[in-house]
Design an enzyme around this catalytic site. Structure first.
Site, short mmCIF file in Angstrom:
data_model
loop_
_atom_site.label_atom_id
_atom_site.label_comp_id
_atom_site.label_asym_id
_atom_site.label_seq_id
_atom_site.Cartn_x
_atom_site.Cartn_y
_atom_site.Cartn_z
N LYS A 1 -8.44 40.03 36.29
CA LYS A 1 -8.93 40.12 37.67
C LYS A 1 -9.25 38.75 38.25
CE LYS A 1 -10.84 44.73 36.89
NZ LYS A 1 -11.03 45.78 37.88
N ASN B 1 -18.26 59.73 39.74
CA ASN B 1 -18.68 59.29 38.40
C ASN B 1 -20.20 59.18 38.36
OD1 ASN B 1 -19.47 56.44 39.08
ND2 ASN B 1 -17.33 56.40 39.73
N LYS C 1 -10.67 41.71 31.25
CA LYS C 1 -10.87 41.93 32.70
C LYS C 1 -11.18 40.64 33.43
CE LYS C 1 -12.13 46.64 32.51
NZ LYS C 1 -13.12 47.66 32.42
N PHE D 1 -18.22 43.63 36.86
CA PHE D 1 -18.88 44.35 35.79
C PHE D 1 -17.81 45.05 34.95
CE2 PHE D 1 -23.53 44.53 36.06
CZ PHE D 1 -23.72 43.73 37.18
N ASP E 1 -10.62 54.57 39.86
CA ASP E 1 -9.33 53.90 39.71
C ASP E 1 -8.23 54.67 40.43
OD1 ASP E 1 -10.34 51.81 38.25
OD2 ASP E 1 -10.23 52.93 36.37
N LYS F 1 -10.64 74.06 52.17
CA LYS F 1 -11.17 74.28 50.83
C LYS F 1 -10.13 75.01 49.96
CE LYS F 1 -14.87 76.42 48.32
NZ LYS F 1 -15.72 77.59 48.29
N PRO G 1 -6.87 50.74 45.36
CA PRO G 1 -6.84 49.27 45.30
C PRO G 1 -7.94 48.78 44.36
CG PRO G 1 -7.72 50.05 47.40
CD PRO G 1 -7.22 51.25 46.68
N ASP G 2 -7.63 47.71 43.63
CA ASP G 2 -8.67 47.09 42.80
C ASP G 2 -9.36 46.05 43.68
OD1 ASP G 2 -10.14 45.39 41.08
OD2 ASP G 2 -8.94 46.10 39.39
N ILE G 3 -10.57 46.34 44.07
CA ILE G 3 -11.23 45.53 45.11
C ILE G 3 -11.52 44.11 44.60
CG2 ILE G 3 -13.25 45.38 46.61
CD1 ILE G 3 -13.38 48.51 46.35
O1 C5P Z 1 -11.12 47.91 35.95
P1 C5P Z 1 -12.55 48.28 35.86
O2 C5P Z 1 -12.91 49.42 36.78
O3 C5P Z 1 -13.08 48.53 34.51
O4 C5P Z 1 -13.29 46.97 36.37
C1 C5P Z 1 -14.63 46.91 36.65
C2 C5P Z 1 -14.91 45.88 37.68
O5 C5P Z 1 -13.95 45.88 38.72
C3 C5P Z 1 -16.22 46.14 38.38
O6 C5P Z 1 -16.75 44.91 38.81
C4 C5P Z 1 -15.81 47.00 39.54
O7 C5P Z 1 -16.75 46.95 40.60
C5 C5P Z 1 -14.50 46.35 39.94
N1 C5P Z 1 -13.51 47.28 40.50
C6 C5P Z 1 -13.13 47.13 41.81
N2 C5P Z 1 -12.17 47.96 42.33
C7 C5P Z 1 -11.60 48.92 41.59
C8 C5P Z 1 -11.99 49.08 40.27
C9 C5P Z 1 -12.95 48.26 39.74
O8 C5P Z 1 -13.65 46.24 42.50
N3 C5P Z 1 -10.71 49.69 42.12
#
Ligand code: C5P
Length: 418
Positions: free
Chosen positions: A359, A221, A355, A341, A290, A300, A318-320
Site C-alpha cells: 500500500k 464488520n 501491507k 492499520f 474489501d 427487500k 477501492p482500497d482507500i
Molecule cells: O487490506 P486491509 O484491509 O487489511 O488493510 C488495512 C488498512 O487499509 C487499514 O488502514 C484500512 O483502513 C485500509 N483500507 C482502506 N481501504 C480499503 C481497505 C483497507 O483504506 N478498501
C-alpha cells in the site's frame, strides 16, 4: 495531572510558591502564568525554579507563540487554578474579559477552574465582589473560600488566602470528578507532539463500512470505531485540525473535530479524495469492506420457498489508503504521512509488513484481533512498523495507544520525510 496555576497580584502571591511545591510533591506538573501585578510581589524566576517550567506572563510572546501558544497551554491543562485570585480578577472573570494572558486562558480553556480568593476584608465583603463570586460559582467554578485572621494590611477579618493544603485538596477533588481524563502522563514527549501537530491537517478514516445487499440489509464488520475516535481526540488535543471520515458508529464526536458521516466504502473513498490535497497526515483506521454487493436489490429480498441457497455476487471496493499511497508515489513521495492499520488474526507482523509495502505507506499499526484485543475492545496493544523501525506498545486503553502512536510518529518523522 497538569495544573495551570494563575498567580495574580496580591500579597498572598508568595504563598503560591508553597502551593507549587505541594503540587509537585503530590506528583503533579505545574505551569505558572503570572499577571503584571503578581510580578510586583514575586519574581517569575522563583516560580520557574519551583515548577521546572518557564513562567508565562505575556499574551503575545514572540518566542513562545510558535511552539506553545496560549491555546496549546489551555489544552495542556487538566485543571486551571487561580491562587491568589484578587477582587479584580474575579470581576474580570465574572464579566468574561480577556485582556491579558491569564484571563484569555480562562476563556480558551474548557477544563475545570478553581479560584482561591485573597484580599483585604473590606474588599472581600463588598457586595460587588460577593456577586461576582456567586456568578462564578453558578457557572460551576470551584471557589476555595478565604480564611479569617490577621491580614497583611494589619486588619483582622475574612479574606486571607485559604491554606495551601486546602487548595491542593480542592484541585485534586475537581480532577477526580473528571471522568476519563485522557491526558498523557509523559508530558515532555507530549509537549513535543503538540508542537509537531499544531495546526496540521489530520484526516482519519474510522469505523466499519456498510455495503448494502438490499434497502434493509448490509455487509458489515465488528469495527467499533473506538481506535479512530481515540486518535481523533488525541490529535485534536495536540492542536491538529482533525477531520474524521466515519462509517456508521454511535460514538460522540470529540470536541473540536470535524466529522463527515459515510456508510459505504465508495462514500468513504469519495470523502477522502475530497480532503486529500489539504491533508498532512492520513490515518486509515477504518475497517473498510474489501468487497461490496455488485448489484444491491432495490426492494427487500424475499425468502424463496424453493431455493435453499442464495448467491451474492461481490465486487472489489477501492482500497482507500492504497490509492493514497499510489498518489504519493506518483508525486515523487510528496504528500501526507500515510498511516494504515493491519488487523490480523495470525502472522501479525509479517502480514503488516507486506501491507506497508504493497500500500506504499509510511507506517502501519499492526493490531492482533480475535483474542479479546482489537475490535470492540477498550484496550489495544499495537505494533508500530515503518520500513526502518518496529515498536511494540504495551497493552493499554485506546486513548493511551492513540497518544503513543502520535508520539512515535513524531519520533520517527525524520525518517518519514515529513
Ligand atoms: O487490506 P486491509 O484491509 O487489511 O488493510 C488495512 C488498512 O487499509 C487499514 O488502514 C484500512 O483502513 C485500509 N483500507 C482502506 N481501504 C480499503 C481497505 C483497507 O483504506 N478498501
Amino acid at each position: 495531572m497538569n495544573i495551570l496555576l494563575g498567580v495574580t497580584g496580591g500579597i498572598a502571591a508568595y504563598k503560591a510558591l508553597n502551593l507549587v511545591r505541594l503540587y509537585r510533591k503530590a506528583g503533579h506538573e505545574v505551569q505558572v502564568v503570572m499577571t503584571d501585578s503578581a510580578q510586583a510581589f514575586v519574581a517569575p524566576l522563583s516560580f520557574q525554579a519551583l515548577s521546572g517550567h518557564p513562567v508565562r506572563t505575556e499574551l503575545f510572546d514572540p518566542e513562545q507563540e510558535a511552539g506553545m501558544d496560549h491555546i496549546a497551554l489551555a489544552r495542556w491543562a487538566d485543571v486551571l487554578v487561580i491562587a491568589p485570585a484578587t477582587a479584580n480578577v474575579l470581576a474580570k472573570l465574572s464579566a468574561g474579559l480577556a485582556d491579558d494572558l491569564l484571563t484569555t486562558l480562562v476563556l480558551a480553556c474548557d477544563r475545570p477552574l478553581v479560584v482561591a480568593p485573597a484580599m483585604n476584608r473590606v474588599m472581600w465583603q463588598q457586595p460587588v465582589t460577593q456577586q461576582n463570586l456567586q456568578a462564578l460559582q453558578a457557572r460551576g467554578i470551584t471557589v476555595v473560600p478565604p480564611g479569617e485572621g490577621e491580614q497583611a494590611c494589619g486588619e483582622t477579618g475574612e479574606g486571607r488566602l485559604a491554606e495551601e493544603t486546602a487548595i491542593v485538596t480542592a484541585t485534586e477533588s475537581v480532577q477526580s470528578a473528571l471522568s476519563g481524563s485522557s491526558k498523557p502522563k509523559n508530558d515532555q514527549a507530549w509537549l513535543k507532539t503538540q508542537a509537531f501537530l499544531q495546526g496540521k491537517q489530520v484526516l482519519i478514516t474510522v469505523g466499519p463500512t456498510q455495503e448494502p445487499i438490499d434497502p434493509v440489509r448490509f455487509l458489515g464488520n465488528r469495527s467499533s470505531g473506538r481506535m479512530g475516535f481515540a486518535l481523533a481526540q488525541a490529535a485534536s488535543e495536540a492542536g491538529a485540525n482533525v477531520t474524521l471520515i466515519a462509517g456508521p458508529v454511535a460514538l460522540p464526536t470529540p470536541a473540536g473535530v470535524r466529522r463527515v458521516d459515510v456508510a459505504t466504502a465508495q462514500q468513504m473513498f469519495d470523502a477522502v479524495q475530497a480532503e486529500f490535497a489539504q491533508t498532512d497526515v492520513l490515518i486509515g483506521a477504518a475497517a473498510v469492506a474489501d468487497y461490496r454487493v455488485a448489484e444491491p436489490a432495490e426492494q427487500k429480498l424475499k425468502k424463496s420457498p424453493d431455493a435453499d441457497e442464495l448467491t451474492l455476487k461481490l465486487i472489489k471496493n477501492p482500497d482507500i489508503i492504497g490509492w493514497a499511497g499510489e498518489q504519493k508515489a506518483q508525486n515523487g513521495g510528496k504528500g501526507p504521512i500515510l498511516v494504515g492499520f493491519a488487523a490480523e488474526t495470525e502472522n501479525l507482523e509479517a502480514h503488516a509488513r507486506t501491507k506497508l509495502q504493497t500500500k506504499q505507506l509510511d507506517m502501519i499499526c499492526a493490531n492482533q484481533v480475535g483474542d479479546k484485543l482489537g475490535f470492540d475492545q477498550p484496550d489495544n496493544a499495537l505494533t508500530l512498523i515503518t520500513a526502518e523501525h518496529t515498536r511494540h506498545l504495551t497493552r493499554s486503553d485506546k486513548a493511551d495507544q492513540a497518544r503513543q502512536l502520535l508520539q512515535v510518529l513524531l519520533e520517527w518523522q525524520a525518517d518519514l520525510k515529513f
